[in-house]
Write a protein that holds these residues in place. Structure first.
Motif, PDB file in Angstrom:
ATOM      1  N   VAL A 192       0.861  -1.179   0.000  1.00 56.91           N
ATOM      2  CA  VAL A 192       0.000   0.000   0.000  1.00 56.91           C
ATOM      3  C   VAL A 192       0.900   1.233   0.000  1.00 56.91           C
ATOM      4  CG1 VAL A 192      -1.745   1.319   1.252  1.00 56.91           C
ATOM      5  CG2 VAL A 192      -1.818  -1.180   1.274  1.00 56.91           C
ATOM      6  N   LEU A 225       1.004  -4.448   2.845  1.00 55.56           N
ATOM      7  CA  LEU A 225      -0.360  -4.312   3.360  1.00 55.56           C
ATOM      8  C   LEU A 225      -0.474  -4.825   4.784  1.00 55.56           C
ATOM      9  CD1 LEU A 225      -3.423  -3.801   3.094  1.00 55.56           C
ATOM     10  CD2 LEU A 225      -3.605  -6.019   1.931  1.00 55.56           C
ATOM     11  N   TRP A 258     -10.382  -2.711  -2.531  1.00 60.37           N
ATOM     12  CA  TRP A 258     -10.077  -1.295  -2.623  1.00 60.37           C
ATOM     13  C   TRP A 258     -11.048  -0.360  -1.925  1.00 60.37           C
ATOM     14  CZ3 TRP A 258      -6.134   1.476  -2.702  1.00 60.37           C
ATOM     15  CH2 TRP A 258      -6.099   2.778  -3.209  1.00 60.37           C
ATOM     16  N   LEU A 266      -8.101  -0.766   0.907  1.00 54.27           N
ATOM     17  CA  LEU A 266      -6.639  -0.850   0.800  1.00 54.27           C
ATOM     18  C   LEU A 266      -6.140  -2.130   0.139  1.00 54.27           C
ATOM     19  CD1 LEU A 266      -5.378   0.695   4.169  1.00 54.27           C
ATOM     20  CD2 LEU A 266      -6.065   1.842   2.064  1.00 54.27           C
ATOM     21  N   MET A 277       0.756   0.930  -6.507  1.00 57.49           N
ATOM     22  CA  MET A 277       1.143   1.042  -5.107  1.00 57.49           C
ATOM     23  C   MET A 277       2.660   1.047  -4.928  1.00 57.49           C
ATOM     24  SD  MET A 277      -1.438   1.411  -3.136  1.00 57.49           S
ATOM     25  CE  MET A 277      -3.177   1.559  -3.539  1.00 57.49           C
TER      26      MET A 277
END
Length: 334
Positions: A192, A225, A258, A266, A277
């Motif tokens: 991310v 993430l 998302w 995310l 990302m």
């Protein structure tokens, strides 16, 4: 400095106005006022950006203009209406302007190929990236030696009504089940890349003040993430078990990635959107872009979420009841 913000009543516009006022500048915001109010100390001039006379309420000249528009029509009318009345123009674009978004685009800088510009008459959100390309070109043509293009990444922080970052800190603080379990996506390689809206706003004001020009990827570092979710979890004080599920399970149960209704924010399709990302933001850092720790962003976002009220209508994530049912379903499969 006398700064005009085209917008100024929501998220980035409000953050930019606040940053400019904190730096001692005069701030004027042109907006319909439908998205909220301007921050204390800023002047609101009401106007409809889609028409040339929507700018009639603006008086005098401006040292800089900050524009966050998505619709090329709004940029075109603004440039025409303010011709000769602004020294420089700062346009907030997006990393969505890039043509390649997969693994081949990891680490791409500002020289990467762009989408074909959108030149239609009736802009819709489906033309978001291509429309921003058109906006960039309009600004560059009107201010060839005095423009800045900030290709922003995912914005996070207080007042984010997209709910992409607030969802996680709030859910970890208020789990949906008595056992406090929380459903999370299990995508070990996914990353991310986000930036606190206040950091972007402060940098934009500094660039306007210093006369910085050029095109920049304006976002923070690319972070796994799972590390992002761990940070949100730590900030919220969550210590119960996580229920980690793979993307195919989520998709089979109609959970979208998302953002949007019934989503897990995310999480993006990986590696299909890895490039989105993982852009190179080194050039912006060289001209002063600084980003705060993720923990600070999640702490402040959670505080805002709690103040705004956990029960407010949400634009992303799973409802507590929906998440609780999904966890029950997953646990029964074990």
């Amino acid at each position: 400095m006398r700064l005009l913000i085209l917008g100024g009543t929501a998220f980035l516009g409000r953050a930019t106005a606040r940053a400019a006022l904190d730096a001692g500048h005069e701030v004027v915001c042109l907006a319909r006022g439908a998205s909220g109010s301007v921050v204390d100390g800023a002047e609101l001039v009401r106007g409809e950006r889609s028409t040339p006379d929507g700018y009639d309420g603006l008086i005098g000249e401006f040292d800089a203009v900050v524009d966050v528009a998505r619709d090329p029509l709004h940029v075109r009318t603004a440039l025409e209406a303010l011709s000769g009345r602004a020294d420089r123009w700062l346009f907030v674009s997006t990393i969505n302007v890039y043509e390649q978004v997969g693994p081949e685009a990891i680490g791409a800088d500002e020289s990467a190929a762009l989408l074909e510009a959108w030149d239609g008459d009736d802009w819709t959100p489906e033309q978001y990236g291509a429309g921003k390309v058109t906006c960039e070109r309009l600004v560059a043509q009107a201010f060839p030696e005095a423009h800045l293009i900030a290709r922003a990444g995912l914005l996070a922080g207080p007042e984010d009504t997209t709910d992409r970052t607030g969802y996680w800190s709030l859910r970890f603080a208020h789990p949906s089940r008595p056992d406090d379990k929380v459903l999370v996506p299990h995508v070990p390689d996914a990353k991310v890349q986000l930036i606190d809206v206040r950091d972007l706003a402060k940098w934009l004001v500094r660039c306007a003040q210093d006369g910085t020009t050029g095109v920049f990827n304006a976002t923070g570092p690319s972070v796994p993430l799972h590390a992002v979710l761990t940070t949100a979890r730590r900030v919220a004080g969550h210590t119960a078990d996580l229920v980690a599920v793979p993307p195919d399970w989520l998709q089979a149960h109609a959970v979208s990635p998302w953002m949007g209704e019934r989503s897990l924010p995310l999480w993006v399709p990986w590696p299909e959107l890895a490039g989105m990302m993982s852009v190179d933001a080194g050039a912006a850092r060289q001209v002063g872009l600084e980003v705060r720790p993720l923990a600070d962003t999640f702490t402040d976002t959670l505080a805002w979420e709690l103040q705004a009220g956990p029960g407010r209508p949400r634009n992303a994530g799973l409802s507590p009841a929906d998440e609780a049912d999904l966890i029950t379903t997953r646990l029964r499969e074990r």
